[in-house]
Design a protein around this motif. Structure first.
Motif, mmCIF file in Angstrom:
data_model
loop_
_atom_site.group_PDB
_atom_site.id
_atom_site.type_symbol
_atom_site.label_atom_id
_atom_site.label_comp_id
_atom_site.label_asym_id
_atom_site.label_seq_id
_atom_site.Cartn_x
_atom_site.Cartn_y
_atom_site.Cartn_z
ATOM 1 N N PHE B 31 0.962 -1.283 -0.314
ATOM 2 C CA PHE B 31 -0.289 -0.155 0.456
ATOM 3 C C PHE B 31 1.060 1.360 -0.295
ATOM 4 C CE2 PHE B 31 -2.381 -3.851 1.515
ATOM 5 C CZ PHE B 31 -3.230 -3.661 1.492
ATOM 6 N N GLN B 32 0.514 2.023 -0.975
ATOM 7 C CA GLN B 32 1.148 3.257 -1.074
ATOM 8 C C GLN B 32 1.021 4.780 -1.249
ATOM 9 O OE1 GLN B 32 3.596 2.711 -5.023
ATOM 10 N NE2 GLN B 32 4.923 0.685 -3.761
ATOM 11 N N ALA B 33 1.036 5.493 -0.556
ATOM 12 C CA ALA B 33 0.480 7.187 -0.834
ATOM 13 C C ALA B 33 1.243 7.319 -2.284
ATOM 14 C CB ALA B 33 0.781 7.559 0.401
ATOM 15 N N VAL B 34 0.563 8.390 -3.095
ATOM 16 C CA VAL B 34 0.670 9.080 -3.917
ATOM 17 C C VAL B 34 0.736 10.642 -3.467
ATOM 18 C CG1 VAL B 34 -0.235 8.947 -6.637
ATOM 19 C CG2 VAL B 34 -0.534 7.392 -5.421
ATOM 20 N N ASP B 35 2.349 10.971 -3.796
ATOM 21 C CA ASP B 35 2.717 12.659 -3.941
ATOM 22 C C ASP B 35 2.061 13.489 -5.013
ATOM 23 O OD1 ASP B 35 3.665 12.206 -1.457
ATOM 24 O OD2 ASP B 35 6.077 12.121 -1.800
ATOM 25 N N GLU B 36 2.475 12.880 -6.145
ATOM 26 C CA GLU B 36 1.751 13.520 -7.017
ATOM 27 C C GLU B 36 1.677 12.429 -7.906
ATOM 28 O OE1 GLU B 36 2.393 17.164 -7.744
ATOM 29 O OE2 GLU B 36 3.027 17.239 -5.851
ATOM 30 N N PHE B 37 -0.167 12.397 -8.025
ATOM 31 C CA PHE B 37 -0.448 11.721 -8.839
ATOM 32 C C PHE B 37 -0.643 11.865 -10.621
ATOM 33 C CE2 PHE B 37 -4.929 10.282 -9.926
ATOM 34 C CZ PHE B 37 -4.380 8.523 -10.017
ATOM 35 N N GLY B 39 2.403 10.260 -14.713
ATOM 36 C CA GLY B 39 3.603 9.956 -14.185
ATOM 37 C C GLY B 39 3.737 8.143 -14.513
ATOM 38 N N GLU B 40 4.495 7.947 -13.623
ATOM 39 C CA GLU B 40 4.039 6.186 -13.590
ATOM 40 C C GLU B 40 3.021 5.947 -13.374
ATOM 41 O OE1 GLU B 40 7.069 2.882 -12.592
ATOM 42 O OE2 GLU B 40 7.642 4.146 -12.675
ATOM 43 N N VAL B 41 2.603 6.455 -11.952
ATOM 44 C CA VAL B 41 1.911 5.913 -11.494
ATOM 45 C C VAL B 41 0.578 6.205 -11.265
ATOM 46 C CG1 VAL B 41 1.669 7.596 -9.859
ATOM 47 C CG2 VAL B 41 0.849 5.382 -8.612
ATOM 48 N N LEU B 42 0.255 7.140 -12.637
ATOM 49 C CA LEU B 42 -1.066 7.281 -12.721
ATOM 50 C C LEU B 42 -0.891 6.490 -14.363
ATOM 51 C CD1 LEU B 42 -3.319 9.636 -13.156
ATOM 52 C CD2 LEU B 42 -2.123 11.271 -15.096
ATOM 53 N N ASP B 43 -0.064 6.112 -15.181
ATOM 54 C CA ASP B 43 -0.486 5.396 -15.642
ATOM 55 C C ASP B 43 -0.543 4.070 -15.574
ATOM 56 O OD1 ASP B 43 0.908 7.642 -17.698
ATOM 57 O OD2 ASP B 43 2.410 6.799 -17.913
ATOM 58 N N ASP B 44 -0.005 3.434 -14.325
ATOM 59 C CA ASP B 44 -0.113 2.202 -13.922
ATOM 60 C C ASP B 44 -1.712 2.180 -13.506
ATOM 61 O OD1 ASP B 44 2.108 1.121 -14.457
ATOM 62 O OD2 ASP B 44 3.039 1.745 -12.419
ATOM 63 N N THR B 45 -2.177 3.024 -12.514
ATOM 64 C CA THR B 45 -3.553 3.235 -12.478
ATOM 65 C C THR B 45 -4.966 3.295 -13.765
ATOM 66 O OG1 THR B 45 -2.621 4.104 -10.535
ATOM 67 C CG2 THR B 45 -5.057 4.787 -10.601
ATOM 68 N N VAL B 46 -4.669 3.473 -14.614
ATOM 69 C CA VAL B 46 -4.830 4.443 -16.091
ATOM 70 C C VAL B 46 -4.869 1.915 -15.824
ATOM 71 C CG1 VAL B 46 -4.934 4.689 -18.098
ATOM 72 C CG2 VAL B 46 -4.765 6.210 -16.041
ATOM 73 N N GLU B 47 -4.042 2.181 -16.730
ATOM 74 C CA GLU B 47 -3.850 0.385 -16.391
ATOM 75 C C GLU B 47 -5.155 -0.138 -16.316
ATOM 76 O OE1 GLU B 47 0.212 -2.800 -17.400
ATOM 77 O OE2 GLU B 47 0.625 -0.146 -17.951
ATOM 78 N N LEU B 73 -9.556 10.837 -14.391
ATOM 79 C CA LEU B 73 -8.179 10.609 -13.457
ATOM 80 C C LEU B 73 -7.221 12.076 -13.403
ATOM 81 C CD1 LEU B 73 -6.340 7.085 -13.314
ATOM 82 C CD2 LEU B 73 -8.231 8.009 -11.447
ATOM 83 N N GLU B 74 -7.116 12.857 -14.927
ATOM 84 C CA GLU B 74 -6.742 13.322 -15.017
ATOM 85 C C GLU B 74 -7.378 14.804 -13.606
ATOM 86 O OE1 GLU B 74 -3.322 12.228 -18.442
ATOM 87 O OE2 GLU B 74 -5.100 13.692 -18.918
ATOM 88 N N THR B 75 -8.721 14.645 -14.960
ATOM 89 C CA THR B 75 -9.311 15.856 -13.537
ATOM 90 C C THR B 75 -9.775 15.678 -12.283
ATOM 91 O OG1 THR B 75 -11.379 15.287 -15.982
ATOM 92 C CG2 THR B 75 -12.088 16.648 -13.912
ATOM 93 N N ILE B 76 -9.034 14.635 -11.502
ATOM 94 C CA ILE B 76 -9.184 14.603 -9.969
ATOM 95 C C ILE B 76 -8.189 14.782 -9.212
ATOM 96 C CG2 ILE B 76 -11.397 13.951 -10.284
ATOM 97 C CD1 ILE B 76 -10.627 11.077 -9.109
ATOM 98 N N ALA B 77 -6.780 14.504 -10.992
ATOM 99 C CA ALA B 77 -5.656 14.282 -9.674
ATOM 100 C C ALA B 77 -5.635 15.593 -9.003
ATOM 101 C CB ALA B 77 -4.373 13.751 -10.768
ATOM 102 N N GLU B 78 -4.882 16.991 -9.166
ATOM 103 C CA GLU B 78 -4.117 17.664 -9.250
ATOM 104 C C GLU B 78 -5.213 17.630 -7.082
ATOM 105 O OE1 GLU B 78 -3.378 22.467 -9.196
ATOM 106 O OE2 GLU B 78 -4.546 21.595 -10.483
ATOM 107 N N HIS B 79 -6.097 17.675 -7.303
ATOM 108 C CA HIS B 79 -6.335 17.444 -5.618
ATOM 109 C C HIS B 79 -6.646 17.164 -4.951
ATOM 110 C CE1 HIS B 79 -6.405 22.227 -6.871
ATOM 111 N NE2 HIS B 79 -6.507 22.051 -7.365
ATOM 112 N N SER B 80 -6.164 16.245 -5.048
ATOM 113 C CA SER B 80 -7.188 14.586 -4.959
ATOM 114 C C SER B 80 -5.976 13.890 -4.051
ATOM 115 C CB SER B 80 -7.265 13.310 -5.631
ATOM 116 O OG SER B 80 -6.316 13.451 -6.983
ATOM 117 N N VAL B 81 -6.351 13.126 -2.444
ATOM 118 C CA VAL B 81 -5.376 12.505 -2.207
ATOM 119 C C VAL B 81 -5.467 11.060 -2.415
ATOM 120 C CG1 VAL B 81 -4.549 11.404 0.390
ATOM 121 C CG2 VAL B 81 -5.292 14.327 -0.223
#
Lengths: 122, 187
Positions: B31-37, B39-47, B73-81
């Motif tokens: 289980f990992q917290a995401v600092d900036e949603f 790059g790679e973690v966003l790509d992996d989540t899209v996948e 995901l990009e719409t909610i990315a900036e301000h989400s946790v």
């Protein structure tokens, strides 16, 4: 077709109004607009009534506009039931911050109680 | 804040990421917290969402098709946790909080706004305890950040999900249509 459009005071109602006017204009439906009484909305019943009047007249549509008193869902379904309507049109829900579609209590009541076809406008 | 009714008592002592646990099928899940949603973690989540079975969609999310998934995901990315669950390199679960605010840029204290929660676990990893762990880790991370008010909606007939939320500390907020709204107060 004989269409009844139900409007509360939210943005989704404005969308439903605009889309229904467009559709009515295109296909030549008969349109009746029912403006509902609902507390805690962005626009009062009076503001919504005037908005409907304005948009209908800009579109050169001759539609009856009614104010319905009392519980919004119940009064709308009751009105639909008393008239000769083929379709009841209402707003199709709001979108949560997450992007989830949320249907409110009026929508739920109308879907479960209306004798006519119901159209949700998104 | 809105008129949502939150529980009288606050819930606390949730695990915070990062951590690793074995699920009920002996898989090592991280289980990992995401600092900036991004790059790679966003790509992996899209996948993950591309693989997601649309039968388990809720109220229109996740969307289907890679382009729409990425847009969402990009719409909610900036301000989400965000907290993700990984099995090896793959993201197999995603839990997210989005602020309920018309102007998220102006949020000074994350405790001043209410946060909407959503959680999805890839079908092959469901019913193995990962969802519960992921949810707890997101709430643990939220507490670290100072978030206090979290709400969600769940389809009213989805009793397993409602039971899970209740076990963690969520209670109905008083709004119940096709969706049941629930809230939790964090310590």
């Amino acid at each position: 077709m004989n269409v009844l459009l139900g409007l509360a005071g939210s943005d989704e109602s404005i969308t439903a109004l605009r889309r229904t006017i467009e559709r009515t204009d295109n296909v030549g439906d008969e349109l009746t607009v029912a403006v509902l009484e609902k507390a805690d909305t962005d626009r009062s019943q009076e503001e919504m009534y005037r908005q409907a009047e304005k948009l209908l007249s800009e579109a050169n549509l001759d539609a009856e506009i009614e104010r319905l008193e009392g519980d919004p869902g119940a009064s709308l379904v009751n009105y639909a039931e008393q008239g000769e309507f083929d379709q009841l049109v209402i707003g199709g829900g709001t979108i949560s911050p997450m992007g989830k579609i949320q249907l409110g209590s009026i929508t739920e009541f109308v879907l479960l109680n209306a004798p006519t076809t119901v159209k949700l406008v998104r | 804040m809105s008129g949502r009714v939150y529980p009288d008592t606050a819930s606390g002592s949730f695990p915070a990421p990062p951590s690793t646990a074995e699920d009920q099928s002996d898989r090592q899940i991280e289980f990992q917290a995401v600092d900036e949603f991004e790059g790679e973690v966003l790509d992996d989540t899209v996948e993950m969402y591309v693989e997601f079975d649309p039968t388990d969609r809720a109220q229109g999310i996740p969307p289907t098709g890679e382009t729409r998934i990425r847009n969402w995901l990009e719409t909610i990315a900036e301000h989400s946790v965000n907290v993700v669950a990984r099995h090896g390199e793959d993201v197999i679960g995603h839990a997210v909080l989005v602020p309920d605010s018309d102007d998220p840029d102006s949020i000074e204290d994350v405790g001043d706004v209410e946060w909407e929660l959503a959680i999805f676990v890839l079908q092959a990893y469901q019913q193995s305890g990962i969802g519960t762990q992921l949810l707890k880790h997101l709430l643990g991370h939220a507490i670290e950040l100072g978030i206090t008010h979290v709400w969600l909606t769940v389809e009213r007939w989805n009793t397993p999900a409602i039971a899970l939320y209740e076990r963690v500390g969520f209670e109905p907020t008083g709004t119940e249509n096709f969706e049941q709204e629930m809230g939790i107060l964090l310590d």
